[in-house]
Write a protein that holds these residues in place. Structure first.
Motif: not given
Ligand SMILES: Nc1ncnc2c1ncn2[C@@H]1O[C@H](COP(=O)(O)OP(=O)(O)OP(=O)(O)O)[C@@H](O)[C@H]1O
Length: 258
Positions: A223-235, A239-243
């Protein structure tokens, strides 16, 4: 249980810095997912830890013991690497390939009854028992994957490194493989798996390390790492991040097309 640490590990090929000062921790008895875009250095890092490549600088330790102080055989007794590549001689059967995993533990004499038991258990654990007598040259990608995993299990390592272990597998086999890795970690093995599917990391990993351009871009729990912000910055993708209803683990979904 074995904890793995890398400190400021660098590796250059030609003029390219492929690992640029990598510090990671693989906590003992847990699954660490190593994720990152294509070419970010995941396979290289696994090969450096396994000793298949030699770092230019930096250090690595297993249970606070420098890996550089381990003899090749000792390293092979403690660390197993499951790779995509298939470098076995044609004409070998599945069981023969898995038996190669016993080599670091064997003396001058032939395979013992204990080795035979470990080989049979490894084939079963990896879901490869029915492939034991097959000529490996005839195996599909997914079947090879299972034999490679069984071979690594036969090594009885304390640290298991798996490079894209769910590649070539159908959805049920992906589930079985991730469940197996999770189960091995709960029995004390330390697992680091390079994964392309971020939902596998999100669902199964205790610890997630993101590599980008040979550097650690983020590390922590899913949950700490796989955030929309990190995914957008790295990949570079939104993506939509759902719970999930029953867990704080994220679920990543593509945005719907209009
Ligand atoms: N032998 C080599 N010579 C030159 N460059 C290499 C060599 N091996 C790997 N590289 C480069 O190093 C970078 C990292 O490769 P690596 O295979 O470690 O990445 P990866 O994250 O595992 O990629 P993928 O997700 O595509 O498998 C890539 O740019 C790759 O082209």
């Amino acid at each position: 249980m074995s904890e793995i640490h890398t400190q400021r590990v660098t590796f250059t090929r030609g003029r390219r810095l492929i690992a640029d000062g990598i510090d990671i921790t693989g906590p003992a008895g847990s699954v660490t997912a190593l994720v990152g875009p294509k070419g970010s250095g995941k396979s290289t890092l696994l090969r450096l830890i396994a000793g298949a490549l030699r770092a230019d600088s930096g250090s690595m330790s297993l249970d606070a013991e420098p890996l550089s102080s381990l003899h090749r055989r000792e390293r092979a007794q403690r660390i197993a690497l499951v790779e995509q590549e298939w470098a076995t001689a044609d004409g070998l059967g599945g069981r023969d390939v898995v038996a190669l995993g016993r080599v670091p533990h064997q003396g001058w004499f032939a395979t013992t009854a204990d080795d035979e038991r470990v080989i049979a258990n490894s084939l079963t654990a990896a879901g490869a028992a029915d492939l034991a007598d097959r000529d490996v040259a005839t195996l599909s990608g997914g079947e090879r994957q299972r034999i490679n995993l069984a071979r690594a299990l036969a090594q009885q390592p304390s640290l298991l490194l798996a490079d894209e272990p769910t590649n070539h597998l159908d959805i049920r086999a992906q589930w079985e493989t991730m469940t197996l890795l999770h189960g091995l970690s709960r029995n004390g093995m330390t697992v680091i798996a390079a994964l392309h599917d971020l939902n596998h990391a999100a669902a199964f990993a205790d610890h997630v390390v993101v590599l980008a351009d040979g550097r650690v871009a983020a590390a922590g729990s899913a949950p700490e790492v796989l955030t929309a912000e990190t995914i957008a910055a790295v990949w570079g993708i939104s993506l939509e991040v759902m719970r999930r209803a029953d867990s704080d683990r994220p679920l990543l979904v593509f945005p719907l097309l209009a």
